[in-house]
Design an enzyme around this catalytic site. Structure first.
Site, PDB file in Angstrom:
ATOM      1  N   ILE A 155       0.834  -1.213   0.000  1.00 56.03           N
ATOM      2  CA  ILE A 155       0.000   0.000   0.000  1.00 56.03           C
ATOM      3  C   ILE A 155       0.864   1.257   0.000  1.00 56.03           C
ATOM      4  CG2 ILE A 155      -1.756   1.289   1.280  1.00 56.03           C
ATOM      5  CD1 ILE A 155      -2.755  -1.509   2.322  1.00 56.03           C
ATOM      6  N   ASP A 174      11.093   2.403   6.142  1.00 57.88           N
ATOM      7  CA  ASP A 174      10.674   1.003   6.242  1.00 57.88           C
ATOM      8  C   ASP A 174      11.793   0.239   6.947  1.00 57.88           C
ATOM      9  OD1 ASP A 174       8.397  -0.795   4.459  1.00 57.88           O
ATOM     10  OD2 ASP A 174      10.044  -1.884   5.436  1.00 57.88           O
ATOM     11  N   PRO A 207       2.037  -2.326   9.460  1.00 58.81           N
ATOM     12  CA  PRO A 207       1.080  -3.162  10.197  1.00 58.81           C
ATOM     13  C   PRO A 207       1.143  -2.843  11.685  1.00 58.81           C
ATOM     14  CG  PRO A 207       3.030  -4.438   9.597  1.00 58.81           C
ATOM     15  CD  PRO A 207       3.215  -3.082   8.999  1.00 58.81           C
ATOM     16  N   THR A 233      -4.337   5.129   7.529  1.00 61.47           N
ATOM     17  CA  THR A 233      -5.207   4.090   6.968  1.00 61.47           C
ATOM     18  C   THR A 233      -4.649   2.715   7.343  1.00 61.47           C
ATOM     19  OG1 THR A 233      -3.971   4.113   4.895  1.00 61.47           O
ATOM     20  CG2 THR A 233      -5.989   5.447   4.969  1.00 61.47           C
ATOM     21  N   ARG A 235      -3.586   0.935  10.979  1.00 57.09           N
ATOM     22  CA  ARG A 235      -4.402   0.424  12.077  1.00 57.09           C
ATOM     23  C   ARG A 235      -4.478   1.509  13.141  1.00 57.09           C
ATOM     24  NH1 ARG A 235      -6.323  -2.673   9.210  1.00 57.09           N
ATOM     25  NH2 ARG A 235      -6.327  -4.942   9.273  1.00 57.09           N
ATOM     26  N   ASP A 259      -8.816   6.790   8.973  1.00 55.30           N
ATOM     27  CA  ASP A 259      -9.738   5.741   8.511  1.00 55.30           C
ATOM     28  C   ASP A 259      -9.837   4.644   9.556  1.00 55.30           C
ATOM     29  OD1 ASP A 259     -11.442   4.506   6.491  1.00 55.30           O
ATOM     30  OD2 ASP A 259      -9.850   2.979   6.363  1.00 55.30           O
ATOM     31  N   GLU A 264     -11.885   1.349  17.633  1.00 53.94           N
ATOM     32  CA  GLU A 264     -12.974   1.314  16.642  1.00 53.94           C
ATOM     33  C   GLU A 264     -13.902   0.109  16.784  1.00 53.94           C
ATOM     34  OE1 GLU A 264     -10.436   1.177  13.076  1.00 53.94           O
ATOM     35  OE2 GLU A 264     -11.345  -0.749  12.583  1.00 53.94           O
ATOM     36  N   HIS A 296     -13.202   2.941   8.657  1.00 46.04           N
ATOM     37  CA  HIS A 296     -12.411   1.812   8.140  1.00 46.04           C
ATOM     38  C   HIS A 296     -12.934   1.366   6.770  1.00 46.04           C
ATOM     39  CE1 HIS A 296      -9.598  -1.572   9.664  1.00 46.04           C
ATOM     40  NE2 HIS A 296      -9.572  -1.532   8.356  1.00 46.04           N
TER      41      HIS A 296
HETATM   42  N1  LIG Z   1      -7.860   0.824   6.214  1.00 46.69           N
HETATM   43  C1  LIG Z   1      -8.012  -0.293   5.508  1.00 46.69           C
HETATM   44  O1  LIG Z   1      -9.091  -0.572   4.970  1.00 46.69           O
HETATM   45  C2  LIG Z   1      -6.838  -1.232   5.340  1.00 46.69           C
HETATM   46  C3  LIG Z   1      -6.880  -2.169   4.316  1.00 46.69           C
HETATM   47  C4  LIG Z   1      -5.778  -3.014   4.126  1.00 46.69           C
HETATM   48  C5  LIG Z   1      -4.678  -2.907   4.946  1.00 46.69           C
HETATM   49  N2  LIG Z   1      -4.682  -2.002   5.955  1.00 46.69           N
HETATM   50  C6  LIG Z   1      -3.513  -1.879   6.838  1.00 46.69           C
HETATM   51  O2  LIG Z   1      -2.400  -1.447   6.075  1.00 46.69           O
HETATM   52  C7  LIG Z   1      -1.248  -2.143   6.534  1.00 46.69           C
HETATM   53  C8  LIG Z   1      -0.210  -2.175   5.431  1.00 46.69           C
HETATM   54  O3  LIG Z   1      -0.679  -3.016   4.400  1.00 46.69           O
HETATM   55  P1  LIG Z   1       0.282  -3.543   3.248  1.00 46.69           P
HETATM   56  O4  LIG Z   1      -0.529  -4.449   2.398  1.00 46.69           O
HETATM   57  O5  LIG Z   1       1.015  -2.418   2.628  1.00 46.69           O
HETATM   58  O6  LIG Z   1       1.306  -4.420   4.123  1.00 46.69           O
HETATM   59  P2  LIG Z   1       2.739  -4.913   3.682  1.00 46.69           P
HETATM   60  O7  LIG Z   1       3.058  -6.045   4.595  1.00 46.69           O
HETATM   61  O8  LIG Z   1       2.836  -5.103   2.219  1.00 46.69           O
HETATM   62  O9  LIG Z   1       3.681  -3.666   4.051  1.00 46.69           O
HETATM   63  C9  LIG Z   1       3.963  -3.269   5.366  1.00 46.69           C
HETATM   64  C10 LIG Z   1       5.347  -2.621   5.337  1.00 46.69           C
HETATM   65  O10 LIG Z   1       5.604  -2.097   6.641  1.00 46.69           O
HETATM   66  C11 LIG Z   1       6.971  -2.353   6.923  1.00 46.69           C
HETATM   67  N3  LIG Z   1       7.152  -2.272   8.376  1.00 46.69           N
HETATM   68  C12 LIG Z   1       6.745  -3.176   9.312  1.00 46.69           C
HETATM   69  N4  LIG Z   1       7.066  -2.707  10.538  1.00 46.69           N
HETATM   70  C13 LIG Z   1       7.683  -1.506  10.357  1.00 46.69           C
HETATM   71  C14 LIG Z   1       8.235  -0.545  11.255  1.00 46.69           C
HETATM   72  N5  LIG Z   1       8.242  -0.728  12.564  1.00 46.69           N
HETATM   73  N6  LIG Z   1       8.770   0.586  10.704  1.00 46.69           N
HETATM   74  C15 LIG Z   1       8.812   0.770   9.370  1.00 46.69           C
HETATM   75  N7  LIG Z   1       8.305  -0.117   8.481  1.00 46.69           N
HETATM   76  C16 LIG Z   1       7.729  -1.230   8.974  1.00 46.69           C
HETATM   77  C17 LIG Z   1       7.257  -3.712   6.330  1.00 46.69           C
HETATM   78  O11 LIG Z   1       8.636  -3.926   6.124  1.00 46.69           O
HETATM   79  C18 LIG Z   1       6.472  -3.611   5.018  1.00 46.69           C
HETATM   80  O12 LIG Z   1       7.272  -3.109   3.969  1.00 46.69           O
HETATM   81  C19 LIG Z   1      -1.793  -3.545   6.930  1.00 46.69           C
HETATM   82  O13 LIG Z   1      -0.971  -4.164   7.894  1.00 46.69           O
HETATM   83  C20 LIG Z   1      -3.146  -3.225   7.485  1.00 46.69           C
HETATM   84  O14 LIG Z   1      -3.065  -3.070   8.885  1.00 46.69           O
HETATM   85  C21 LIG Z   1      -5.725  -1.153   6.171  1.00 46.69           C
END
Ligand SMILES: NC(=O)c1ccc[n+]([C@@H]2O[C@H](COP(=O)([O-])OP(=O)(O)OC[C@H]3O[C@@H](n4cnc5c(N)ncnc54)[C@H](O)[C@@H]3O)[C@@H](O)[C@H]2O)c1
Length: 338
Positions: A155, A174, A207, A233, A235, A259, A264, A296
């Site tokens: 994302i 990251d 995450p 967006t 958590r 979001d 929530e 959300h």
């Molecule tokens: N609002 C919504 O409707 C919605 C929908 C989907 C996902 N999400 C949230 O978005 C988050 C991200 O989704 P994604 O698909 O991009 O996940 P992803 O696993 O592809 O990417 C997460 C990134 O965060 C990095 N990361 C982890 N811990 C970190 C830290 N402490 N500091 C810096 N970087 C860190 C990881 O290395 C990874 O590159 C999901 O975990 C979920 O909680 C929200």
């Protein structure tokens, strides 16, 4: 396979039914969230399907296990609502939908930024009242501004690309920086503190883990630029909401697009109109003119719902056939990622 599908709304059922024409699972829909209290509803089902605000903790898993459940198929990317350690102990498998539409979520994050910056909700309600005044609606150009993207997974990368398209200077952070992405897109990886200090807009895409809980706390907010627009967006618990309220009251934070919200559960996804909102922090957040809360819904596009349904039903089919679970999440992976 017989599946107890929890926390379902009309849009979930429509998407699951459409995809299930190909799979033929016997899906039983339950409107309530999956919690310790509702877990007995799954008795006799080999699998449950859960969503983000279900509470699949150790106690819930034990009840599910006693009732015969062996698979928890989360129809979400995040899986922080499932106690993976307890699932491992009980020998229960857990799957998720790692990618369904990074565009849906990233585009929503950008929509929040634009709506806040250009005061679209205020403008909309004003003109409906035939108030065509522009006072208080001044925004800023996105072009040339610095955007901090925290987390460049699926994302975050899409969000970074969109912000680049607006002519922004994009800073990324990251735990696993990607040099090829940095070169290709012309972004710069920097420590989180640099993003806090230099960003005009900060968008969270990591995450929720014990390591990222309250990543944005009072100290982090104090290090941010005055007037920063903060968008979450990811958590809810990535942000300490009480600290955010204080930073908004002091005027240090220029806007917040949320979001997700740390409390929530039991509020978002529900129609509580006509009731008294019991959460004082959320109620306070909703009073700020420069805060925009959505329930959300960043994932909520036709494309995302169809992909979620397809991947979830495929995981259920693989489990039923004893095939490898490509979208399994295990406690060991999470421990390694911390
Ligand atoms: N609002 C919504 O409707 C919605 C929908 C989907 C996902 N999400 C949230 O978005 C988050 C991200 O989704 P994604 O698909 O991009 O996940 P992803 O696993 O592809 O990417 C997460 C990134 O965060 C990095 N990361 C982890 N811990 C970190 C830290 N402490 N500091 C810096 N970087 C860190 C990881 O290395 C990874 O590159 C999901 O975990 C979920 O909680 C929200």
């Amino acid at each position: 396979m017989r599946v107890a599908v929890f926390d379902t709304h009309r849009y979930d059922r429509d998407a699951l039914e459409a995809a299930n024409a190909r799979f033929g699972h016997a899906l039983t829909y339950f409107e309530p969230r999956l919690t310790l209290q509702t877990a007995p509803l799954a008795e006799g089902f080999p699998a449950v399907c859960s969503f983000v605000n279900d509470k699949v903790d150790a106690a819930t898993l034990e009840v599910l296990h006693a009732g015969g459940v062996r698979l928890v198929a989360a129809r979400s990317a995040g899986y922080n609502h499932v106690d993976l350690e307890a699932a491992r102990r009980l020998d229960m498998r857990v799957t998720r939908v790692p990618e369904y539409s990074p565009h849906a979520v990233a585009e929503h994050a950008v929509a929040l930024v634009l709506s806040l910056n250009r005061h679209i909700p205020r403008a909309f309600s004003r003109v409906r009242d035939w108030n065509f005044s522009l006072d208080g609606l001044v925004g800023f150009d996105l072009a040339g501004k610095t955007v901090g993207v925290v987390g460049t997974g699926r994302i975050g990368r899409v969000a970074a690309r969109i912000f680049k398209g607006f002519g922004c200077n994009v800073l990324c952070c990251d735990v696993a920086p990607d040099a090829a992405f940095e070169r290709e897109l012309g972004v710069r990886y920097a420590p989180l503190d640099t993003l806090f200090a230099e960003s005009d807009i900060l968008s969270l895409h990591v995450p929720l883990t014990p390591g990222t809980r309250h990543l944005v706390d009072a100290a982090a907010l104090a290090r941010m630029k005055r007037g920063v627009v903060l968008v979450n967006t990811g958590r809810g618990a990535l942000i300490d909401s009480k600290a955010l309220v204080a930073a908004l009251k002091s005027g240090h934070i220029g806007g917040a697009g949320l979001d997700v919200y740390e409390e929530e559960e039991g509020v978002f996804f529900q129609d509580l109109s006509g009731q008294v909102l019991q959460d004082d922090v959320l109620a306070r957040l909703l009073t700020f003119p420069n805060v925009l809360v959505t329930s959300h819904q960043a994932f909520l596009t036709h494309e995302a719902l169809a992909n979620i349904a397809e991947t979830t039903l495929a995981s259920l089919q693989a489990f039923e056939r004893g095939e490898p679970l490509v979208n399994e999440v295990r406690a060991e992976q999470v421990l390694r990622a911390r």
